[in-house]
Design a protein around this motif. Structure first.
Motif, mmCIF file in Angstrom:
data_model
loop_
_atom_site.group_PDB
_atom_site.id
_atom_site.type_symbol
_atom_site.label_atom_id
_atom_site.label_comp_id
_atom_site.label_asym_id
_atom_site.label_seq_id
_atom_site.Cartn_x
_atom_site.Cartn_y
_atom_site.Cartn_z
ATOM 1 N N ASN A 28 4.585 -10.352 7.088
ATOM 2 C CA ASN A 28 6.561 -10.363 7.834
ATOM 3 C C ASN A 28 6.733 -8.856 7.568
ATOM 4 O OD1 ASN A 28 6.064 -12.794 8.269
ATOM 5 N ND2 ASN A 28 7.283 -13.022 7.111
ATOM 6 N N ASN A 29 5.504 -8.029 7.047
ATOM 7 C CA ASN A 29 6.476 -6.276 6.756
ATOM 8 C C ASN A 29 5.995 -5.968 7.488
ATOM 9 O OD1 ASN A 29 7.522 -3.471 5.962
ATOM 10 N ND2 ASN A 29 6.542 -4.501 3.475
ATOM 11 N N GLN A 30 6.363 -4.684 9.278
ATOM 12 C CA GLN A 30 6.320 -4.017 9.941
ATOM 13 C C GLN A 30 5.951 -3.076 9.600
ATOM 14 O OE1 GLN A 30 8.504 -6.559 10.543
ATOM 15 N NE2 GLN A 30 7.533 -7.316 11.913
ATOM 16 N N MET A 31 6.434 -2.277 8.381
ATOM 17 C CA MET A 31 6.635 -1.158 7.679
ATOM 18 C C MET A 31 5.190 -0.989 7.235
ATOM 19 S SD MET A 31 8.899 2.230 5.858
ATOM 20 C CE MET A 31 8.805 0.755 4.384
ATOM 21 N N TYR A 32 4.507 -2.031 6.591
ATOM 22 C CA TYR A 32 3.474 -2.088 6.044
ATOM 23 C C TYR A 32 2.135 -1.430 6.274
ATOM 24 C CZ TYR A 32 -0.420 -3.081 3.507
ATOM 25 O OH TYR A 32 -1.559 -3.273 2.839
ATOM 26 N N ILE A 33 2.627 -2.479 7.915
ATOM 27 C CA ILE A 33 1.752 -3.014 8.801
ATOM 28 C C ILE A 33 1.339 -1.268 9.425
ATOM 29 C CG2 ILE A 33 1.059 -4.121 10.867
ATOM 30 C CD1 ILE A 33 2.371 -6.545 9.803
ATOM 31 N N VAL A 34 2.493 -1.021 10.265
ATOM 32 C CA VAL A 34 2.155 -0.004 10.690
ATOM 33 C C VAL A 34 1.490 1.641 9.976
ATOM 34 C CG1 VAL A 34 3.417 2.367 12.403
ATOM 35 C CG2 VAL A 34 3.966 -0.286 12.831
ATOM 36 N N LEU A 35 1.836 1.565 8.814
ATOM 37 C CA LEU A 35 1.607 2.690 7.515
ATOM 38 C C LEU A 35 0.187 1.897 7.443
ATOM 39 C CD1 LEU A 35 4.701 3.031 5.306
ATOM 40 C CD2 LEU A 35 3.789 4.540 7.016
ATOM 41 N N PHE A 36 -0.294 1.075 7.381
ATOM 42 C CA PHE A 36 -1.761 1.055 7.358
ATOM 43 C C PHE A 36 -2.813 0.708 8.733
ATOM 44 C CE2 PHE A 36 -5.238 -2.232 8.239
ATOM 45 C CZ PHE A 36 -6.497 -2.322 6.927
ATOM 46 N N CYS A 37 -1.863 0.870 9.416
ATOM 47 C CA CYS A 37 -2.802 1.481 10.439
ATOM 48 C C CYS A 37 -3.023 3.064 11.274
ATOM 49 C CB CYS A 37 -1.830 0.222 11.964
ATOM 50 S SG CYS A 37 -2.052 -1.304 12.048
ATOM 51 N N VAL A 38 -1.779 3.030 10.598
ATOM 52 C CA VAL A 38 -1.932 4.818 10.635
ATOM 53 C C VAL A 38 -2.860 5.390 9.920
ATOM 54 C CG1 VAL A 38 -0.535 7.022 10.106
ATOM 55 C CG2 VAL A 38 0.587 4.999 11.400
ATOM 56 N N LYS A 39 -2.917 4.966 8.748
ATOM 57 C CA LYS A 39 -3.630 5.979 7.359
ATOM 58 C C LYS A 39 -4.944 5.394 8.546
ATOM 59 C CE LYS A 39 -1.139 3.380 3.774
ATOM 60 N NZ LYS A 39 -1.154 3.573 2.835
ATOM 61 N N LEU A 42 -5.869 7.637 10.417
ATOM 62 C CA LEU A 42 -5.835 8.958 10.543
ATOM 63 C C LEU A 42 -7.139 9.581 9.328
ATOM 64 C CD1 LEU A 42 -2.231 9.927 10.197
ATOM 65 C CD2 LEU A 42 -3.615 10.359 12.117
ATOM 66 N N GLU A 43 -8.092 7.960 9.136
ATOM 67 C CA GLU A 43 -8.363 8.255 8.127
ATOM 68 C C GLU A 43 -8.543 8.682 6.550
ATOM 69 O OE1 GLU A 43 -11.854 10.438 9.485
ATOM 70 O OE2 GLU A 43 -11.996 9.104 11.392
ATOM 71 N N LEU A 44 -7.090 8.199 6.656
ATOM 72 C CA LEU A 44 -6.602 8.130 4.820
ATOM 73 C C LEU A 44 -7.007 7.055 4.116
ATOM 74 C CD1 LEU A 44 -3.777 9.566 6.642
ATOM 75 C CD2 LEU A 44 -5.285 11.198 4.711
ATOM 76 N N ASP A 45 -6.730 7.574 2.259
ATOM 77 C CA ASP A 45 -7.271 5.916 1.947
ATOM 78 C C ASP A 45 -6.205 5.086 1.577
ATOM 79 O OD1 ASP A 45 -7.497 4.424 -0.163
ATOM 80 O OD2 ASP A 45 -7.739 6.509 -1.926
ATOM 81 N N GLN A 46 -6.574 4.280 2.340
ATOM 82 C CA GLN A 46 -4.839 2.688 2.172
ATOM 83 C C GLN A 46 -4.100 2.826 1.222
ATOM 84 O OE1 GLN A 46 -3.729 1.159 4.425
ATOM 85 N NE2 GLN A 46 -5.458 2.256 5.738
ATOM 86 N N ASN A 47 -5.134 3.741 -0.203
ATOM 87 C CA ASN A 47 -4.603 3.840 -1.365
ATOM 88 C C ASN A 47 -2.927 4.704 -1.123
ATOM 89 O OD1 ASN A 47 -5.508 1.533 -2.799
ATOM 90 N ND2 ASN A 47 -6.715 2.617 -3.157
ATOM 91 N N LEU A 48 -3.210 5.313 -0.096
ATOM 92 C CA LEU A 48 -2.253 6.783 -0.326
ATOM 93 C C LEU A 48 -0.942 5.961 0.228
ATOM 94 C CD1 LEU A 48 -1.334 9.877 0.022
ATOM 95 C CD2 LEU A 48 -1.814 9.507 2.825
ATOM 96 N N GLN A 49 0.155 6.658 -0.933
ATOM 97 C CA GLN A 49 1.654 5.729 -0.645
ATOM 98 C C GLN A 49 2.527 7.149 0.165
ATOM 99 O OE1 GLN A 49 2.962 2.911 -2.352
ATOM 100 N NE2 GLN A 49 0.389 2.942 -2.003
ATOM 101 N N ALA A 95 -0.055 4.474 20.576
ATOM 102 C CA ALA A 95 -1.033 3.562 21.613
ATOM 103 C C ALA A 95 -2.793 3.527 21.201
ATOM 104 C CB ALA A 95 -1.408 4.863 23.034
ATOM 105 N N ASP A 96 -2.627 4.642 19.858
ATOM 106 C CA ASP A 96 -4.108 4.314 19.327
ATOM 107 C C ASP A 96 -4.025 2.557 18.476
ATOM 108 O OD1 ASP A 96 -5.288 6.053 20.810
ATOM 109 O OD2 ASP A 96 -5.571 7.449 18.598
#
Length: 108
Positions: A28-39, A42-49, A95-96
């Motif tokens: 239910n956390n849209q910010m988390y979901i968007v950041l998950f998809c951005v990372k 961008l091929e970044l480690d999902q642990n990057l805060q 878009a991506d």
């Protein structure tokens, strides 16, 4: 990006979010979901805060380099490693995320 992508996120079922890789306790956390998809994009480690990026030069550089690489892949004339609000990079990422991260093989 969160505001623009929330309608897409809210259409997904918990099962679809799980398929994407979103844990039950943050579905239910849209910010988390968007950041998950951005990372992911961008091929970044999902642990990057994200909150730590501005505090640590090495983390900031890693994030900025990933954005610059993304911009180059998209054909930007002057990749700068920044996501400007309302700018091309933000629109490309939205878009991506919509087409790649939130669009499931079964039609989403």
């Amino acid at each position: 990006m969160i505001t623009n992508l929330t309608p897409d996120i809210t259409q997904l079922t918990p099962e679809q979010l799980t398929t994407i890789g979103i844990r039950d306790n943050v579905q239910n956390n849209q910010m988390y979901i968007v950041l998950f998809c951005v990372k992911r994009r961008l091929e970044l480690d999902q642990n990057l805060q994200y909150g730590e990026i501005g505090k640590d030069n090495e983390r900031w550089q890693e994030f900025s380099d990933a954005i610059r690489k993304y911009q180059e892949a998209k054909g930007a004339n002057t990749p700068d490693g920044v996501i400007d609000e309302g700018g091309r990079t933000q629109k490309w990422l939205e878009a991506d995320i919509r087409n790649e991260c939130l669009n499931l093989p079964d039609g989403g």
